[in-house]
Design an enzyme around this catalytic site. Structure first.
Site, PDB file in Angstrom:
ATOM      1  N   ASP A   1      -6.322  -1.645  -3.918  1.00 25.07           N
ATOM      2  CA  ASP A   1      -6.769  -2.493  -2.800  1.00 25.07           C
ATOM      3  C   ASP A   1      -7.747  -3.533  -3.346  1.00 25.07           C
ATOM      4  O   ASP A   1      -8.720  -3.182  -4.026  1.00 25.07           O
ATOM      5  CB  ASP A   1      -7.542  -1.675  -1.760  1.00 25.07           C
ATOM      6  CG  ASP A   1      -6.685  -0.694  -0.978  1.00 25.07           C
ATOM      7  OD1 ASP A   1      -5.467  -0.646  -1.183  1.00 25.07           O
ATOM      8  OD2 ASP A   1      -7.274   0.028  -0.140  1.00 25.07           O
TER       9      ASP A   1
ATOM     10  N   HIS B   1      -8.168  -7.082   1.401  1.00 21.39           N
ATOM     11  CA  HIS B   1      -7.495  -6.124   2.290  1.00 21.39           C
ATOM     12  C   HIS B   1      -8.247  -6.013   3.629  1.00 21.39           C
ATOM     13  O   HIS B   1      -7.641  -5.858   4.682  1.00 21.39           O
ATOM     14  CB  HIS B   1      -7.436  -4.774   1.576  1.00 21.39           C
ATOM     15  CG  HIS B   1      -6.605  -3.722   2.251  1.00 21.39           C
ATOM     16  ND1 HIS B   1      -5.491  -3.997   3.014  1.00 21.39           N
ATOM     17  CD2 HIS B   1      -6.736  -2.356   2.258  1.00 21.39           C
ATOM     18  CE1 HIS B   1      -4.968  -2.853   3.466  1.00 21.39           C
ATOM     19  NE2 HIS B   1      -5.707  -1.859   3.033  1.00 21.39           N
TER      20      HIS B   1
ATOM     21  N   HIS C   1       0.839  -1.211   0.000  1.00 26.66           N
ATOM     22  CA  HIS C   1       0.000   0.000   0.000  1.00 26.66           C
ATOM     23  C   HIS C   1       0.871   1.256   0.000  1.00 26.66           C
ATOM     24  O   HIS C   1       0.686   2.171   0.793  1.00 26.66           O
ATOM     25  CB  HIS C   1      -0.981  -0.035   1.166  1.00 26.66           C
ATOM     26  CG  HIS C   1      -1.881  -1.226   1.075  1.00 26.66           C
ATOM     27  ND1 HIS C   1      -3.090  -1.211   0.417  1.00 26.66           N
ATOM     28  CD2 HIS C   1      -1.699  -2.502   1.496  1.00 26.66           C
ATOM     29  CE1 HIS C   1      -3.624  -2.425   0.460  1.00 26.66           C
ATOM     30  NE2 HIS C   1      -2.800  -3.231   1.107  1.00 26.66           N
TER      31      HIS C   1
END
Ligand SMILES: [Zn+2]
Length: 214
Positions: free
Chosen positions: A58, A62, A52
Site C-alpha cells: 500500500d 491508498h 490489493h
C-alpha cells in the site's frame, strides 16, 4: 545467502479481497492449441488483478489523495535490514504488545509482524477474522522511526481504518498478505517487497522475500 519467498502465487484461484473482482489470467497464445487453429509458436498470457490482492504493498495515496503514489516510492524504501516480531495468536495488536520490541524497532526501518495468521490462507475466515493493529500500535511504529511494515494477514485493520490512516499518514509503507514467515527463523535478514511502478496508483502486487544474512 538463501532467499526465502514470502509471497503467494497468483492464479485464477487466488482469492481476492472480499468485494474485489477475481484474478484473471487469460491465454492469448499457446503452443498447446489444438483443433482447426494452427499450433502457435509461443505462449503469451494476460494478467488482470485488483491491486490489493494476494501479497501487495500500500502506498500513502491508498488513503491520502495528496500522498505519494506507488511509482513515486524510491526502491530503497522497499528493501533493507528488518526485524521479525513474534506476535502469535493476537486478535488485536496494541501498543503494549510492541513496546517490549521498541529497541529493535528503533534499530530497523523495516518491521515484519508475524502472527501466524497466514496459516489460515484459503480458510473461510481468512478475510473476516484476521488480526488487526490499533491506532496506538501504528503510532508506536511511527514513533520508532519504522519506514515499512509487513504483516501476514490481508489488511492491517477494518473500517474505519485507523491504523491505515496513522501509518500511511506518516508515509510508512504497508505490505499485506505475507506468507511463509516461519522459514525466516531467528537469523538476521534483509526484507524486500518490490512493487511495479504503476503510475498514479495506490499500491502494487509485489514479489516479497527475505535474504538471510549469515
Ligand atoms: Zn492493501
Amino acid at each position: 545467502m538463501p532467499l526465502i519467498d514470502l509471497g503467494y502465487p497468483l492464479s485464477n484461484n487466488t482469492p481476492p479481497f472480499p468485494g474485489d473482482p477475481s484474478v484473471e489470467i487469460k491465454i492469448l497464445a499457446s503452443t498447446a492449441q489444438t483443433g482447426r487453429e494452427e499450433r502457435q509458436s509461443l505462449n503469451c498470457g494476460q494478467l488482470t488483478l485488483p491491486i490489493h490482492c494476494a501479497t501487495h504493498i500500500d502506498a500513502p495515496y491508498h488513503f491520502y489523495a495528496n500522498g505519494p503514489t506507488i511509482d513515486q516510492i524510491p526502491l530503497t524504501d522497499c528493501t533493507g535490514p528488518a526485524v521479525l516480531l513474534d506476535l502469535f495468536d493476537l486478535p488485536v495488536i496494541d501498543a503494549q504488545h510492541l513496546s517490549s520490541h521498541r529497541e529493535q524497532l528503533t534499530a530497523h526501518h523495516h518491521a515484519i509482524l508475524h502472527t501466524g495468521w497466514y496459516r489460515q490462507w484459503g480458510e473461510d475466515n481468512f478475510f473476516t477474522e484476521h488480526p488487526v493493529l490499533t491506532a496506538a500500535a501504528a503510532q508506536l511504529l511511527v514513533d520508532c522511526g519504522v519506514h515499512l511494515i509487513g504483516v501476514d494477514f490481508p489488511s492491517v485493520d477494518r473500517p474505519p481504518h485507523e491504523a491505515h490512516l496513522v501509518l500511511l499518514g506518516n508515509n510508512l509503507l504497508i505490505v499485506e498478505n505475507l506468507t511463509n514467515l516461519d522459514a525466516i527463523g531467528p537469523r538476521p535478514f534483509d526484507f524486500s517487497a518490490i512493487p511495479l511502478a504503476i503510475v498514479g496508483r495506490d499500491g502494487s502486487p509485489v514479489r516479497a522475500f527475505a535474504r538471510i544474512n549469515d
